[in-house]
Scaffold this motif. Sequence first.
Motif, mmCIF file in Angstrom:
data_model
loop_
_atom_site.group_PDB
_atom_site.id
_atom_site.type_symbol
_atom_site.label_atom_id
_atom_site.label_comp_id
_atom_site.label_asym_id
_atom_site.label_seq_id
_atom_site.Cartn_x
_atom_site.Cartn_y
_atom_site.Cartn_z
ATOM 1 N N LEU A 279 4.044 17.654 -5.136
ATOM 2 C CA LEU A 279 3.053 16.589 -5.026
ATOM 3 C C LEU A 279 2.383 16.663 -3.668
ATOM 4 O O LEU A 279 3.030 16.951 -2.656
ATOM 5 C CB LEU A 279 3.709 15.216 -5.177
ATOM 6 N N LEU A 280 1.092 16.375 -3.643
ATOM 7 C CA LEU A 280 0.386 16.192 -2.384
ATOM 8 C C LEU A 280 0.005 14.727 -2.297
ATOM 9 O O LEU A 280 -0.762 14.223 -3.128
ATOM 10 C CB LEU A 280 -0.861 17.068 -2.304
ATOM 11 N N TYR A 281 0.579 14.036 -1.315
ATOM 12 C CA TYR A 281 0.297 12.614 -1.101
ATOM 13 C C TYR A 281 -0.839 12.462 -0.098
ATOM 14 O O TYR A 281 -0.885 13.159 0.920
ATOM 15 C CB TYR A 281 1.533 11.901 -0.550
ATOM 16 N N GLU A 282 -1.728 11.515 -0.376
ATOM 17 C CA GLU A 282 -2.774 11.153 0.582
ATOM 18 C C GLU A 282 -2.512 9.751 1.087
ATOM 19 O O GLU A 282 -2.250 8.834 0.312
ATOM 20 C CB GLU A 282 -4.157 11.215 -0.072
ATOM 21 N N PHE A 283 -2.601 9.586 2.409
ATOM 22 C CA PHE A 283 -2.322 8.308 3.039
ATOM 23 C C PHE A 283 -3.617 7.548 3.310
ATOM 24 O O PHE A 283 -4.719 8.052 3.056
ATOM 25 C CB PHE A 283 -1.515 8.533 4.315
ATOM 26 N N VAL B 126 7.352 5.062 8.684
ATOM 27 C CA VAL B 126 8.564 4.840 7.885
ATOM 28 C C VAL B 126 8.205 4.748 6.402
ATOM 29 O O VAL B 126 8.814 5.400 5.547
ATOM 30 C CB VAL B 126 9.281 3.551 8.332
ATOM 31 N N GLY B 127 7.193 3.946 6.094
ATOM 32 C CA GLY B 127 6.799 3.760 4.697
ATOM 33 C C GLY B 127 6.269 5.026 4.070
ATOM 34 O O GLY B 127 6.533 5.299 2.882
ATOM 35 N N GLU B 128 5.542 5.836 4.837
ATOM 36 C CA GLU B 128 4.986 7.070 4.289
ATOM 37 C C GLU B 128 6.066 8.099 3.999
ATOM 38 O O GLU B 128 5.965 8.857 3.031
ATOM 39 C CB GLU B 128 3.945 7.638 5.262
ATOM 40 N N ILE B 129 7.103 8.126 4.819
ATOM 41 C CA ILE B 129 8.229 9.036 4.564
ATOM 42 C C ILE B 129 9.031 8.549 3.361
ATOM 43 O O ILE B 129 9.327 9.309 2.431
ATOM 44 C CB ILE B 129 9.124 9.149 5.810
ATOM 45 N N ALA B 130 9.392 7.265 3.372
ATOM 46 C CA ALA B 130 10.203 6.712 2.287
ATOM 47 C C ALA B 130 9.468 6.768 0.949
ATOM 48 O O ALA B 130 10.091 6.993 -0.099
ATOM 49 C CB ALA B 130 10.598 5.272 2.608
ATOM 50 N N ALA B 131 8.150 6.584 0.972
ATOM 51 C CA ALA B 131 7.367 6.559 -0.269
ATOM 52 C C ALA B 131 7.463 7.872 -1.024
ATOM 53 O O ALA B 131 7.347 7.890 -2.258
ATOM 54 C CB ALA B 131 5.905 6.251 0.042
ATOM 55 N N GLN B 132 7.657 8.980 -0.324
ATOM 56 C CA GLN B 132 7.767 10.269 -1.001
ATOM 57 C C GLN B 132 8.983 10.298 -1.929
ATOM 58 O O GLN B 132 8.904 10.746 -3.082
ATOM 59 C CB GLN B 132 7.856 11.388 0.036
ATOM 60 N N ALA B 133 10.113 9.818 -1.428
ATOM 61 C CA ALA B 133 11.332 9.799 -2.241
ATOM 62 C C ALA B 133 11.278 8.705 -3.295
ATOM 63 O O ALA B 133 11.729 8.897 -4.438
ATOM 64 C CB ALA B 133 12.552 9.605 -1.346
ATOM 65 N N ILE B 134 10.729 7.551 -2.937
ATOM 66 C CA ILE B 134 10.671 6.435 -3.886
ATOM 67 C C ILE B 134 9.718 6.759 -5.036
ATOM 68 O O ILE B 134 9.970 6.414 -6.189
ATOM 69 C CB ILE B 134 10.285 5.137 -3.153
ATOM 70 N N GLY B 135 8.622 7.458 -4.728
ATOM 71 C CA GLY B 135 7.707 7.872 -5.779
ATOM 72 C C GLY B 135 8.378 8.813 -6.766
ATOM 73 O O GLY B 135 8.182 8.695 -7.985
ATOM 74 N N ILE B 136 9.171 9.761 -6.269
ATOM 75 C CA ILE B 136 9.918 10.660 -7.154
ATOM 76 C C ILE B 136 10.965 9.879 -7.938
ATOM 77 O O ILE B 136 11.194 10.123 -9.135
ATOM 78 C CB ILE B 136 10.585 11.783 -6.344
ATOM 79 N N ASP C 65 0.846 -1.197 0.000
ATOM 80 C CA ASP C 65 0.000 0.000 0.000
ATOM 81 C C ASP C 65 0.879 1.244 0.000
ATOM 82 O O ASP C 65 1.561 1.539 0.989
ATOM 83 C CB ASP C 65 -0.914 0.008 1.232
ATOM 84 N N ARG C 66 0.843 1.951 -1.111
ATOM 85 C CA ARG C 66 1.589 3.198 -1.230
ATOM 86 C C ARG C 66 0.625 4.372 -1.190
ATOM 87 O O ARG C 66 -0.521 4.252 -1.624
ATOM 88 C CB ARG C 66 2.369 3.223 -2.541
ATOM 89 N N PRO C 67 1.074 5.511 -0.662
ATOM 90 C CA PRO C 67 0.209 6.694 -0.701
ATOM 91 C C PRO C 67 -0.063 7.099 -2.145
ATOM 92 O O PRO C 67 0.745 6.837 -3.043
ATOM 93 C CB PRO C 67 1.022 7.760 0.033
#
Length: 346
Positions: A79-83, A130-140, A61-63
């Motif tokens: 980007l605006l991410y929604e969790f 952890v996943g929500e923080i990391a997902a921002q960089a991984i998404g980019i 599950d990614r934001p």
Amino acid sequence: MNIFGWTKEQLAEALKDHGIPRFRADQIIRWMYQRGAVSFDAMDNLPKSLRTQLPQHFSIDRPKVVSRLHSADGATIKLLYEFADGQTAETVLMRHPYGNSVCVSTQAGCRMGCAFCASTLHGLQRNLTVGEIAAQAIGIADFLRQEGARVDTIVVMGSGEPLENYDNVMAALRLLHEEYTIGLSYRGVTLSTSGIVPGIERLAEEGIPISLSISLHAPTDALRNEIMPVNRMYPLADVLRAARAYAERTKRRVTYEYILIRDLNDSVREAEQLAKLLRRQLASVNLIPINPVAERNLFRPSKETIRRFQKALEERHITATLRREMGTDIQAACGQLRNRLMEAGL
């Protein structure tokens, strides 16, 4: 169990509980972090039976991106991410001549109450995982990979106070450092804090060469109390002591951020006080003309005033740079996009 944000070791242990060989963890983790997979069905080098078994126990599950803004010059994307729970946080990609930098958020909202900041207008909702923080960089990173580029640096300067979410922030940075994610060098990480002294001291003990940036914004306790409530808990003397210890321990220059606000902290007198405060420190000053926030009624100084402030520091042997402005046409300052959508009821 959502495995996005797990390390390879954590996943291998969980797979073992279901009789799945450890080597499968490496395959799954690379699909998830390096190839953008959001389902096990996409992992075509796994046996079909395993692809059927995995969703019975795990999910990816990614934001999701709910808003995306591009600056007119193409150098900045916000980007605006929604969790999963509906909370949101912002991430910014900045294309510099020296590489691609990602600004990540660490909290949904912020409780610091700084007078000049949009992030804190609606208070703190919660820490990001952890996943929500990391997902921002991984998404980019997923986005940049399509054009043959990569994430070169990360600035932990988005919404929230990272040292108040210390464990999750450090776990996310360690995850992003792994070669099976984006292989980010610790020297490519800058973490910005409003001056949480115990967190600075703890960070110094980590033994990793992260650059520290401290939001100072005032050269006296009286003025800093006025615009940064955190100063009442951690006054300037304590913040500077912790910063000096950090520089001595890590051999990394500390950067002090100083937002220039018209008729509040932008006079030559304040520049002289700041220079005296930072004398004989392994430090530099990053001057930031305020990005006006409508709700705050604070404005930026004239170009002449900014130049005069910078010159006063340099004449007193303090290295001072003026931050290059990026994304002002898309409200790239922390919290502005999130607040706009919250107030619209979106």
